[in-house]
Design an enzyme around this catalytic site. Structure first.
Site, PDB file in Angstrom:
ATOM      1  N   ASP A  78      22.105  43.020  35.726  1.00 56.41           N
ATOM      2  CA  ASP A  78      22.196  41.859  34.859  1.00 56.41           C
ATOM      3  C   ASP A  78      23.665  41.399  34.901  1.00 56.41           C
ATOM      4  O   ASP A  78      24.541  42.052  35.465  1.00 56.41           O
ATOM      5  CB  ASP A  78      21.699  42.186  33.448  1.00 56.41           C
TER       6      ASP A  78
HETATM    7  C1  GLC Z   1      21.521  36.912  31.378  1.00 56.84           C
HETATM    8  C2  GLC Z   1      20.208  37.589  31.016  1.00 56.84           C
HETATM    9  C3  GLC Z   1      19.258  37.743  32.172  1.00 56.84           C
HETATM   10  C4  GLC Z   1      19.409  36.557  33.100  1.00 56.84           C
HETATM   11  C5  GLC Z   1      20.798  36.640  33.723  1.00 56.84           C
HETATM   12  C6  GLC Z   1      21.081  35.472  34.667  1.00 56.84           C
HETATM   13  O1  GLC Z   1      22.580  37.587  30.765  1.00 56.84           O
HETATM   14  O2  GLC Z   1      20.303  38.864  30.386  1.00 56.84           O
HETATM   15  O3  GLC Z   1      17.938  37.843  31.631  1.00 56.84           O
HETATM   16  O4  GLC Z   1      18.410  36.612  34.113  1.00 56.84           O
HETATM   17  O5  GLC Z   1      21.825  36.720  32.745  1.00 56.84           O
HETATM   18  O6  GLC Z   1      21.155  34.288  33.964  1.00 56.84           O
END
Ligand code: GLC
Length: 738
Positions: free
Chosen positions: A284
């Site tokens: 993440d």
């Molecule tokens: C965010 C979220 C994740 C998302 C990623 C990209 O922090 O936790 O669910 O897919 O970043 O945007």
């Protein structure tokens, strides 16, 4: 594409024609050929993902991504979309780098790309797996026509934590249910063939147990037994793999004291060794960097070492792999073969998407123009939105509103005319194209009914200056519709609340409108279960409408005016108060289950134990009666199938859909077992006055759990079968597993 690569892939293609493989889709020899000529820098580059400047979904490290692409130090870009924009970035990778390895473009296409569907928790309330698959299919049609290859969805974190803003992104509290939803959404996004122009690689997220943050505070510590992890939180991810999901995303939280992004237990032992997953794992957003704050790494090099040793393949936005992988290999702390494994998995997905055949295949502006927001997609959005609306209360058949009874409607509340009804994570959705509740009612208003509207108050204010206008139109109406709840910005990521009440002075206005004596319909819009006991006591009717997306207003109007008979059921428990949380239908019995005649039993002195609305609850404009619950046998062995049958009668005046739910209870286990567990459901239309027979099959496999010795197995003994239209109002019958 770099000349080197063209030669290599061409040679390898030739080879693979001789290699036996599933109709030439065996990419391993091609991948070997590429890896063999890649430099260490190029390998590390494939493991780096950067956000484009188009959309920001977390802290921005730096935005030199075009420079990084040109130097072969980026393998993926996210938050970039449209055919033209992505084509330009792809050209840099394919034409300006030595090997010309194409980028993979990812984006959070969670509940729609341009045509936006209900937030996932809302759409899950439809209990219509075909509808959820169709919604994901349409999202993939639009996103893949806009230069995208990969979506960071489905989010399949089990959660019964209403304070947590991201409970809105999943499919609620039940393991079996979320597992079915996971399969439907993965199939919708990925279709039958990733090579097809209208499919996306999906991403099971967030692995794992992100939905259980302490105190409901986003990113907070998760602490649970391995038994609970495996029995409750992991099965949806295994279901996603069984459905063919090609990528995973790590979660921000720690599990058992180790941040997921550095967890060899989660990603090597479970994901790779136990489950045999051969896709790739992306972190993440800056989750590697955050292991320093977690306190398990003193610097980014140490954090990067933890991540690569955990088998994490791609670093989202952290600049960790970009700046530290090479020195980790040069210093001998990490083996180059570990990078080879990661690169192999990433290249495999790029091959499966057809990016080596044609890196620009998803960037066709003509196709984009023809595909985005097609009429059939808008119609589907309205249909799925209607199916997601839960009728929570309907005293005296206040709904549906018909011109035979009503001449004047007063529409009030902070959500009565806003177009911000797309919900969090609405990708490239356009508020201007969204239908507000006011517009929806006006679009579908019966000829002889008049509509007056005013907000009356805001979302979270004590300002009462709008009350008078609201009371004025209420006084002139035959029925009041109050659209209340949360703003869409009160849900989603980094949006936890310490209260789950309706914010501000909305209930004060509601009470003043109620005092007019007119019938009052509450239309709730919210991203989480809310504690609405007072509303439940005083409203004549309540519709739970979540945030329904582009067609919100039209869908709600269809239900209010009776064009559609509401059929949705709650995928998550609604507590009476935050004081009951955590509360979910499948809790344990305890040694002192509640007994109102006994002081020393498990209960509160100031509240009932049961929730305001239980899991699986939802009303209809008709009514259903259950009878003749029967089994084909009172006992089964491990090899038998238990046939469950029940009759369901539509005892009302209108046709309606019912979600028939099947639960089991294991009465005695080597460890304590939930009082109920959902093991099947069927949604079916039953015509007014008709009776349908609904059948289910239970096998020994449905009865397995992690036993005292942590074996995944069933145990002989007595079980109860429960069947009903929600998790509380059920018929029951006993059987024995021999
Ligand atoms: C965010 C979220 C994740 C998302 C990623 C990209 O922090 O936790 O669910 O897919 O970043 O945007």
């Amino acid at each position: 594409m770099g000349i080197f690569l063209i030669l290599i892939v061409a040679i390898a293609c030739n080879d693979s024609k001789t290699n036996t493989g599933d109709n030439g889709k065996n990419y391993e020899s091609k991948i070997d050929s590429i890896i063999n000529i890649m430099t260490l820098e190029e390998k590390a580059g494939q493991m780096v993902q950067y956000t484009s400047g188009w959309d920001v979904t977390g802290p921005v490290i730096d935005d030199n991504y075009e420079e990084y692409i040109a130097s072969g130090r980026v393998g993926s870009i996210f938050n970039a979309h449209t055919s033209a924009y992505n084509r330009n970035l792809q050209k840099i990778a394919v034409e300006e780098t030595r090997l010309g390895i194409p980028l993979i473009f990812g984006y959070d296409v969670i509940h729609g790309y341009k045509t936006i569907f209900p937030i996932s928790l809302g759409e899950s309330a439809s209990w219509d797996l075909d509808a959820m698959e169709r919604s994901a299919r349409i999202a993939a049609e639009e996103a893949s026509a806009a230069g995208l290859h990969w979506t960071f969805a489905p989010m399949i974190d089990i959660s019964f934590e209403p304070r947590w803003g991201r409970v809105s992104e999943g499919a609620g509290e039940d393991t079996y249910f979320v597992s079915q939803v996971a399969k439907a959404r993965v199939k919708g996004f990925q279709g039958e063939d990733l090579m097809a122009l209208n499919t996306l690689a999906a991403c099971a997220k967030h692995f794992a147990a992100y939905g259980a943050p302490q105190a409901g505070r986003d990113y907070h510590t998760v602490d649970m037994s391995e038994r609970v992890l495996r029995d409750v939180y992991l099965p949806p991810f295994k279901a996603a793999i069984d459905a063919g999901v090609r990528t995973f995303m790590t979660s921000f939280n720690e599990y058992d004291g180790v941040p997921a992004t550095g967890s060899e237990f989660l990603f090597q032992q479970i994901l790779r060794e136990e489950w045999g997953f051969d896709g790739f794992v992306v972190t993440d957003y800056t989750a590697i960097n955050e292991m320093i704050e977690h306190g398990v790494a003193k610097d980014l090099e140490g954090a990067s070492e933890l991540a690569i040793n955990a088998g994490i393949d791609m670093d989202m936005q952290g600049g960790a792999y970009l700046n530290h992988l090479i020195e980790l290999v040069d210093s001998g702390k990490v083996k180059e073969s570990q990078l080879d494994e990661a690169v192999r998995r990433i290249l495999r997905i790029k091959f499966e998407l057809g990016l080596f055949d044609d890196p620009y295949r998803y960037s066709n502006e003509e196709r984009e123009k023809e595909t985005i927001m097609k009429d059939e997609f808008i119609e589907a959005a309205r249909d799925i939105a209607r199916k997601s609306i839960v009728l929570l209360k309907n005293d005296n058949n206040t709904l549906p509103i018909s011109e035979s009874k009503i001449k004047n409607i007063a529409l009030v509340g902070p959500l009565s005319s806003t177009k911000e009804v797309l919900g969090s994570w609405h990708a490239s959705g356009d508020y201007e194209k969204a239908v507000s509740l006011k517009e929806g009612l006006e679009n579908n208003l019966p000829a002889n009914i008049k509509l007056a509207q005013t907000e009356g108050t805001g979302f979270d204010t004590d300002d009462e200056s709008g009350f008078a206008a609201a009371k004025r139109i209420a006084a002139q109406s035959d029925v009041i519709i109050m659209a209340l709840g949360e703003s869409e910005h009160m849900g989603g990521e980094a949006a936890s609340r310490t209260s789950i009440e309706i914010p501000g002075n909305q209930m004060k206005l509601f009470n003043e409108l109620k005092a007019t004596g007119k019938p009052i319909v509450a239309v709730l819009m919210n991203s989480r279960p809310l504690a609405i006991s007072e509303l439940d006591n005083k409203a004549d009717a309540i519709l739970e409408t979540w945030f329904l997306g582009t067609e919100a207003g039209n869908a709600i109007a269809d239900v209010i005016f009776g064009e559609y008979n509401p059929s949705a059921k709650l995928p998550v428990t609604f507590p009476r108060s935050l004081g009951q949380v955590p509360i979910h239908y499948n809790m344990k019995n305890t040694g002192r289950p509640i007994d109102h005649d006994e002081k020393y039993t498990s209960k509160y002195i100031d509240s009932p134990n049961d929730p305001l609305y239980p899991f699986g609850y939802g009303l209809s404009y008709t009514s259903f009666d259950y009878s003749d619950l029967s089994l084909n046998s009172k006992k089964i062995t491990k090899d038998d199938e238990l046939k469950v049958s029940v009759k369901v009668e539509n005892t009302g005046e209108v046709d309606g859909e019912e979600v028939v739910q099947l639960y089991i209870q294991d009465l005695v286990g080597s460890v304590t077992r939930p009082v109920k567990e959902l093991k099947g459901f069927k949604k079916l239309m039953i015509k007014a006055g008709q009776t349908e027979t609904v059948d289910f099959t239970i096998t020994e496999k449905d009865l397995r759990f992690y036993t005292k010795n942590m074996d995944f197995a069933s145990e002989p003994g007595e079980f109860k079968v429960y069947v009903g239209g929600n998790s509380e109002d059920v018929m029951e019958v006993l059987f024995t597993l021999e």
